[in-house]
Write a protein that holds these residues in place. Structure first.
Motif, PDB file in Angstrom:
ATOM      1  N   ARG A  13       6.524 -32.828  -4.182  1.00  0.00           N
ATOM      2  CA  ARG A  13       7.123 -30.835  -4.037  1.00  0.00           C
ATOM      3  C   ARG A  13       6.727 -30.279  -4.621  1.00  0.00           C
ATOM      4  O   ARG A  13       6.432 -28.808  -4.427  1.00  0.00           O
ATOM      5  CB  ARG A  13       7.982 -30.821  -3.597  1.00  0.00           C
ATOM      6  N   ASP A  14       5.989 -30.618  -6.280  1.00  0.00           N
ATOM      7  CA  ASP A  14       6.262 -29.497  -7.180  1.00  0.00           C
ATOM      8  C   ASP A  14       4.592 -29.286  -7.887  1.00  0.00           C
ATOM      9  O   ASP A  14       4.136 -28.378  -8.188  1.00  0.00           O
ATOM     10  CB  ASP A  14       6.993 -29.990  -9.017  1.00  0.00           C
ATOM     11  N   PHE A  15       3.493 -30.309  -7.329  1.00  0.00           N
ATOM     12  CA  PHE A  15       3.109 -30.209  -7.845  1.00  0.00           C
ATOM     13  C   PHE A  15       1.867 -29.279  -6.799  1.00  0.00           C
ATOM     14  O   PHE A  15       1.895 -28.857  -5.865  1.00  0.00           O
ATOM     15  CB  PHE A  15       1.938 -31.148  -7.413  1.00  0.00           C
ATOM     16  N   GLN A  16       1.425 -28.024  -7.805  1.00  0.00           N
ATOM     17  CA  GLN A  16       0.675 -26.896  -7.053  1.00  0.00           C
ATOM     18  C   GLN A  16      -0.851 -27.005  -7.068  1.00  0.00           C
ATOM     19  O   GLN A  16      -1.582 -26.798  -7.884  1.00  0.00           O
ATOM     20  CB  GLN A  16       0.770 -25.820  -8.117  1.00  0.00           C
ATOM     21  N   LEU A  17      -1.530 -28.275  -6.134  1.00  0.00           N
ATOM     22  CA  LEU A  17      -2.103 -28.157  -5.575  1.00  0.00           C
ATOM     23  C   LEU A  17      -3.392 -26.616  -5.462  1.00  0.00           C
ATOM     24  O   LEU A  17      -4.569 -26.654  -5.506  1.00  0.00           O
ATOM     25  CB  LEU A  17      -2.585 -28.864  -3.982  1.00  0.00           C
ATOM     26  N   ASP A  18      -3.278 -26.167  -5.013  1.00  0.00           N
ATOM     27  CA  ASP A  18      -4.054 -24.601  -5.487  1.00  0.00           C
ATOM     28  C   ASP A  18      -4.459 -24.848  -6.693  1.00  0.00           C
ATOM     29  O   ASP A  18      -5.278 -23.118  -6.802  1.00  0.00           O
ATOM     30  CB  ASP A  18      -3.232 -23.494  -4.372  1.00  0.00           C
ATOM     31  N   GLU A  19      -3.601 -24.503  -7.827  1.00  0.00           N
ATOM     32  CA  GLU A  19      -3.620 -24.766  -9.119  1.00  0.00           C
ATOM     33  C   GLU A  19      -4.966 -25.018  -9.450  1.00  0.00           C
ATOM     34  O   GLU A  19      -5.469 -25.818 -10.490  1.00  0.00           O
ATOM     35  CB  GLU A  19      -2.488 -24.679  -9.869  1.00  0.00           C
ATOM     36  N   ALA A  20      -5.379 -26.895  -8.621  1.00  0.00           N
ATOM     37  CA  ALA A  20      -6.009 -27.911  -9.359  1.00  0.00           C
ATOM     38  C   ALA A  20      -7.722 -27.768  -9.195  1.00  0.00           C
ATOM     39  O   ALA A  20      -7.816 -27.678  -7.998  1.00  0.00           O
ATOM     40  CB  ALA A  20      -5.369 -29.146  -8.263  1.00  0.00           C
ATOM     41  N   VAL A  21      -8.283 -28.359 -10.612  1.00  0.00           N
ATOM     42  CA  VAL A  21      -9.281 -27.250 -10.606  1.00  0.00           C
ATOM     43  C   VAL A  21     -10.090 -28.199  -9.480  1.00  0.00           C
ATOM     44  O   VAL A  21     -11.093 -27.875  -8.493  1.00  0.00           O
ATOM     45  CB  VAL A  21     -10.131 -27.572 -12.202  1.00  0.00           C
ATOM     46  N   GLY A  22      -9.942 -29.876  -9.628  1.00  0.00           N
ATOM     47  CA  GLY A  22     -10.460 -31.098  -8.732  1.00  0.00           C
ATOM     48  C   GLY A  22     -10.607 -29.989  -7.287  1.00  0.00           C
ATOM     49  O   GLY A  22     -11.426 -29.603  -6.298  1.00  0.00           O
ATOM     50  N   TYR A  23      -9.626 -29.736  -6.239  1.00  0.00           N
ATOM     51  CA  TYR A  23      -8.972 -29.136  -5.245  1.00  0.00           C
ATOM     52  C   TYR A  23      -9.913 -28.237  -4.903  1.00  0.00           C
ATOM     53  O   TYR A  23     -10.568 -27.928  -3.849  1.00  0.00           O
ATOM     54  CB  TYR A  23      -8.040 -28.117  -4.952  1.00  0.00           C
ATOM     55  N   LEU A  24      -9.689 -27.018  -5.912  1.00  0.00           N
ATOM     56  CA  LEU A  24     -10.595 -25.640  -5.842  1.00  0.00           C
ATOM     57  C   LEU A  24     -12.262 -25.994  -5.820  1.00  0.00           C
ATOM     58  O   LEU A  24     -12.895 -25.279  -4.705  1.00  0.00           O
ATOM     59  CB  LEU A  24     -10.319 -24.814  -6.782  1.00  0.00           C
ATOM     60  N   ILE A  25     -12.641 -26.963  -6.398  1.00  0.00           N
ATOM     61  CA  ILE A  25     -13.883 -27.215  -6.512  1.00  0.00           C
ATOM     62  C   ILE A  25     -14.283 -28.344  -4.954  1.00  0.00           C
ATOM     63  O   ILE A  25     -15.755 -27.583  -4.377  1.00  0.00           O
ATOM     64  CB  ILE A  25     -14.567 -28.118  -8.224  1.00  0.00           C
ATOM     65  N   GLY A  26     -13.865 -29.007  -4.509  1.00  0.00           N
ATOM     66  CA  GLY A  26     -14.011 -29.129  -2.865  1.00  0.00           C
ATOM     67  C   GLY A  26     -13.854 -28.404  -2.254  1.00  0.00           C
ATOM     68  O   GLY A  26     -14.830 -28.695  -1.380  1.00  0.00           O
ATOM     69  N   ARG A  27     -12.916 -27.586  -2.067  1.00  0.00           N
ATOM     70  CA  ARG A  27     -12.622 -26.487  -1.180  1.00  0.00           C
ATOM     71  C   ARG A  27     -13.973 -25.548  -1.083  1.00  0.00           C
ATOM     72  O   ARG A  27     -14.336 -25.520  -0.699  1.00  0.00           O
ATOM     73  CB  ARG A  27     -11.743 -26.222  -1.409  1.00  0.00           C
ATOM     74  N   ALA A  28     -14.693 -25.165  -2.187  1.00  0.00           N
ATOM     75  CA  ALA A  28     -15.626 -24.538  -2.388  1.00  0.00           C
ATOM     76  C   ALA A  28     -16.891 -24.993  -2.081  1.00  0.00           C
ATOM     77  O   ALA A  28     -17.677 -24.530  -1.189  1.00  0.00           O
ATOM     78  CB  ALA A  28     -15.487 -23.908  -3.999  1.00  0.00           C
ATOM     79  N   LYS A  29     -17.009 -26.387  -1.883  1.00  0.00           N
ATOM     80  CA  LYS A  29     -18.295 -27.535  -1.912  1.00  0.00           C
ATOM     81  C   LYS A  29     -18.557 -27.270  -0.850  1.00  0.00           C
ATOM     82  O   LYS A  29     -18.965 -27.124   0.403  1.00  0.00           O
ATOM     83  CB  LYS A  29     -18.301 -28.862  -2.249  1.00  0.00           C
ATOM     84  N   SER A  30     -16.548 -27.653  -0.298  1.00  0.00           N
ATOM     85  CA  SER A  30     -16.794 -27.428   1.384  1.00  0.00           C
ATOM     86  C   SER A  30     -17.274 -26.393   2.569  1.00  0.00           C
ATOM     87  O   SER A  30     -17.794 -26.384   3.540  1.00  0.00           O
ATOM     88  CB  SER A  30     -15.398 -28.473   2.091  1.00  0.00           C
ATOM     89  N   SER A  31     -16.845 -25.361   1.532  1.00  0.00           N
ATOM     90  CA  SER A  31     -16.751 -24.063   1.969  1.00  0.00           C
ATOM     91  C   SER A  31     -18.541 -23.774   2.362  1.00  0.00           C
ATOM     92  O   SER A  31     -19.216 -23.081   2.822  1.00  0.00           O
ATOM     93  CB  SER A  31     -16.307 -23.081   1.780  1.00  0.00           C
ATOM     94  N   LEU A  32     -19.355 -23.550   0.928  1.00  0.00           N
ATOM     95  CA  LEU A  32     -20.633 -23.702   1.114  1.00  0.00           C
ATOM     96  C   LEU A  32     -21.065 -24.587   1.545  1.00  0.00           C
ATOM     97  O   LEU A  32     -22.426 -24.055   2.361  1.00  0.00           O
ATOM     98  CB  LEU A  32     -20.960 -23.850  -0.121  1.00  0.00           C
ATOM     99  N   SER A  33     -20.757 -25.672   1.836  1.00  0.00           N
ATOM    100  CA  SER A  33     -21.400 -26.892   3.274  1.00  0.00           C
ATOM    101  C   SER A  33     -21.198 -25.811   4.693  1.00  0.00           C
ATOM    102  O   SER A  33     -22.430 -26.458   5.539  1.00  0.00           O
ATOM    103  CB  SER A  33     -20.591 -28.230   3.096  1.00  0.00           C
TER     104      SER A  33
END
Length: 163
Positions: A13-33
Protein backbone atom coordinates in the motif's frame (compact mmCIF):
# COMPACT_ATOMS: atom_id res chain seq x y z
CA UNK A 1 -5.47 -11.71 1.67
CA UNK A 2 -8.62 -13.74 1.60
CA UNK A 3 -10.92 -11.08 0.17
CA UNK A 4 -10.38 -8.50 -2.55
CA UNK A 5 -11.91 -5.94 -0.17
CA UNK A 6 -9.17 -6.56 2.43
CA UNK A 7 -6.57 -3.81 2.72
CA UNK A 8 -3.20 -4.67 1.17
CA UNK A 9 -0.31 -4.84 3.61
CA UNK A 10 1.60 -1.58 4.18
CA UNK A 11 4.63 -2.83 2.18
CA UNK A 12 2.38 -2.84 -0.88
CA UNK A 13 0.00 0.00 0.00
CA UNK A 14 2.73 2.50 0.95
CA UNK A 15 5.30 1.70 -1.72
CA UNK A 16 5.46 4.51 -4.27
CA UNK A 17 6.20 2.60 -7.44
CA UNK A 18 6.38 5.73 -9.58
CA UNK A 19 9.32 6.91 -7.45
CA UNK A 20 11.33 3.69 -7.89
CA UNK A 21 14.31 4.18 -10.22
CA UNK A 22 14.13 0.64 -11.58
CA UNK A 23 10.45 1.05 -12.41
CA UNK A 24 11.07 4.35 -14.19
CA UNK A 25 14.01 2.92 -16.17
CA UNK A 26 11.89 -0.10 -17.12
CA UNK A 27 9.00 2.10 -18.24
CA UNK A 28 11.35 4.33 -20.25
CA UNK A 29 12.92 1.27 -21.91
CA UNK A 30 9.48 -0.12 -22.74
CA UNK A 31 8.33 3.21 -24.15
CA UNK A 32 11.46 3.55 -26.31
CA UNK A 33 11.08 -0.04 -27.55
CA UNK A 34 7.46 0.63 -28.48
CA UNK A 35 8.42 3.76 -30.42
CA UNK A 36 11.19 1.88 -32.24
CA UNK A 37 8.79 -0.98 -33.02
CA UNK A 38 6.25 1.46 -34.47
CA UNK A 39 8.90 2.76 -36.86
CA UNK A 40 10.60 -0.55 -37.69
CA UNK A 41 7.30 -2.33 -38.27
CA UNK A 42 5.97 0.38 -40.57
CA UNK A 43 9.25 0.98 -42.42
CA UNK A 44 10.98 -2.41 -42.31
CA UNK A 45 8.42 -5.01 -41.24
CA UNK A 46 10.34 -6.10 -38.11
CA UNK A 47 10.04 -5.51 -34.35
CA UNK A 48 12.45 -3.46 -32.26
CA UNK A 49 13.92 -6.66 -30.80
CA UNK A 50 14.49 -8.13 -34.26
CA UNK A 51 15.97 -4.81 -35.40
CA UNK A 52 18.27 -4.64 -32.40
CA UNK A 53 19.42 -8.23 -32.96
CA UNK A 54 20.15 -7.55 -36.62
CA UNK A 55 22.18 -4.53 -35.59
CA UNK A 56 24.10 -6.45 -32.91
CA UNK A 57 24.95 -9.22 -35.39
CA UNK A 58 25.78 -6.82 -38.22
CA UNK A 59 28.01 -4.70 -36.00
CA UNK A 60 29.94 -7.78 -34.86
CA UNK A 61 28.94 -7.43 -31.19
CA UNK A 62 27.03 -10.73 -31.17
CA UNK A 63 27.97 -13.61 -33.47
CA UNK A 64 26.32 -16.54 -31.70
CA UNK A 65 22.78 -17.15 -30.45
CA UNK A 66 24.26 -17.57 -26.97
CA UNK A 67 25.76 -14.06 -27.23
CA UNK A 68 22.31 -12.66 -28.04
CA UNK A 69 20.71 -14.57 -25.15
CA UNK A 70 23.29 -13.16 -22.71
CA UNK A 71 23.05 -9.63 -24.09
CA UNK A 72 19.25 -9.48 -23.92
CA UNK A 73 18.88 -11.59 -20.78
CA UNK A 74 16.49 -14.01 -22.45
CA UNK A 75 16.54 -17.78 -22.73
CA UNK A 76 18.13 -19.58 -25.67
CA UNK A 77 14.79 -20.91 -26.94
CA UNK A 78 13.43 -17.36 -27.30
CA UNK A 79 16.54 -16.36 -29.26
CA UNK A 80 16.18 -19.44 -31.45
CA UNK A 81 12.60 -18.45 -32.31
CA UNK A 82 13.68 -14.89 -33.15
CA UNK A 83 16.60 -16.14 -35.26
CA UNK A 84 14.27 -18.60 -37.01
CA UNK A 85 11.96 -15.72 -38.00
CA UNK A 86 14.85 -13.61 -39.28
CA UNK A 87 16.30 -16.55 -41.18
CA UNK A 88 12.90 -17.33 -42.73
CA UNK A 89 12.77 -13.71 -43.94
CA UNK A 90 16.26 -14.24 -45.39
CA UNK A 91 17.76 -11.48 -43.26
CA UNK A 92 20.37 -13.73 -41.65
CA UNK A 93 21.82 -17.18 -42.00
CA UNK A 94 23.36 -19.73 -39.68
CA UNK A 95 26.90 -20.71 -40.64
CA UNK A 96 28.83 -23.57 -39.03
CA UNK A 97 32.19 -22.56 -37.68
CA UNK A 98 35.13 -24.11 -39.53
CA UNK A 99 37.14 -24.14 -36.28
CA UNK A 100 34.45 -25.61 -34.01
CA UNK A 101 31.75 -27.63 -35.78
CA UNK A 102 29.48 -27.27 -32.73
CA UNK A 103 29.43 -23.46 -33.03
CA UNK A 104 26.95 -21.85 -35.38
CA UNK A 105 27.69 -18.25 -36.29
CA UNK A 106 24.97 -15.83 -37.26
CA UNK A 107 25.63 -13.74 -40.36
CA UNK A 108 23.47 -11.13 -42.01
CA UNK A 109 22.48 -11.54 -45.62
CA UNK A 110 22.72 -8.60 -47.99
CA UNK A 111 19.04 -7.82 -47.21
CA UNK A 112 19.85 -8.05 -43.49
CA UNK A 113 22.73 -5.60 -43.88
CA UNK A 114 20.49 -3.24 -45.88
CA UNK A 115 18.00 -3.19 -43.00
CA UNK A 116 20.72 -2.92 -40.34
CA UNK A 117 22.16 0.10 -42.17
CA UNK A 118 18.83 1.91 -41.74
CA UNK A 119 18.60 1.25 -38.01
CA UNK A 120 20.94 3.95 -36.63
CA UNK A 121 18.72 6.62 -38.18
CA UNK A 122 15.63 5.05 -36.59
CA UNK A 123 17.30 4.54 -33.20
CA UNK A 124 18.62 8.13 -33.19
CA UNK A 125 15.28 9.55 -34.34
CA UNK A 126 13.43 7.84 -31.51
CA UNK A 127 16.11 8.92 -29.05
CA UNK A 128 15.89 12.52 -30.25
CA UNK A 129 12.10 12.42 -29.86
CA UNK A 130 12.38 11.03 -26.32
CA UNK A 131 15.03 13.58 -25.34
CA UNK A 132 13.27 16.62 -26.82
CA UNK A 133 13.83 19.61 -24.56
CA UNK A 134 16.93 18.14 -22.88
CA UNK A 135 20.10 20.20 -23.12
CA UNK A 136 23.25 18.51 -24.48
CA UNK A 137 24.64 18.65 -20.93
CA UNK A 138 21.56 16.85 -19.55
CA UNK A 139 21.85 14.17 -22.24
CA UNK A 140 25.54 13.71 -21.39
CA UNK A 141 24.73 13.50 -17.68
CA UNK A 142 21.95 10.95 -18.31
CA UNK A 143 24.32 8.79 -20.38
CA UNK A 144 26.95 9.02 -17.65
CA UNK A 145 24.47 7.95 -14.96
CA UNK A 146 23.17 5.04 -17.08
CA UNK A 147 26.75 3.86 -17.68
CA UNK A 148 27.35 3.96 -13.92
CA UNK A 149 24.24 1.85 -13.35
CA UNK A 150 25.54 -0.67 -15.89
CA UNK A 151 28.94 -0.72 -14.22
CA UNK A 152 27.39 -1.09 -10.75
CA UNK A 153 25.31 -4.05 -11.94
CA UNK A 154 28.23 -5.80 -13.66
CA UNK A 155 27.05 -5.21 -17.21
CA UNK A 156 29.52 -4.35 -19.97
CA UNK A 157 29.16 -0.72 -21.00
CA UNK A 158 30.20 -1.19 -24.63
CA UNK A 159 27.10 -3.17 -25.63
CA UNK A 160 28.93 -6.47 -25.93
CA UNK A 161 27.39 -9.54 -24.29
CA UNK A 162 28.45 -10.39 -20.75
CA UNK A 163 30.86 -13.35 -20.66
Amino acid sequence: MSHPSDMPPPQIRDFQLDEAVGYLIGRAKSSLSNLVTQRTLSELGITSTQASMLFMIGSGRCQLAADLARHYGIDASAVTRLVDRLEKRQLLSRVRSSEDRRAVHLELTSDGYAIAARLPEIFCGVGDEALAGFTPEEVGFLKSMLRRILANTGEPIDGSPRR
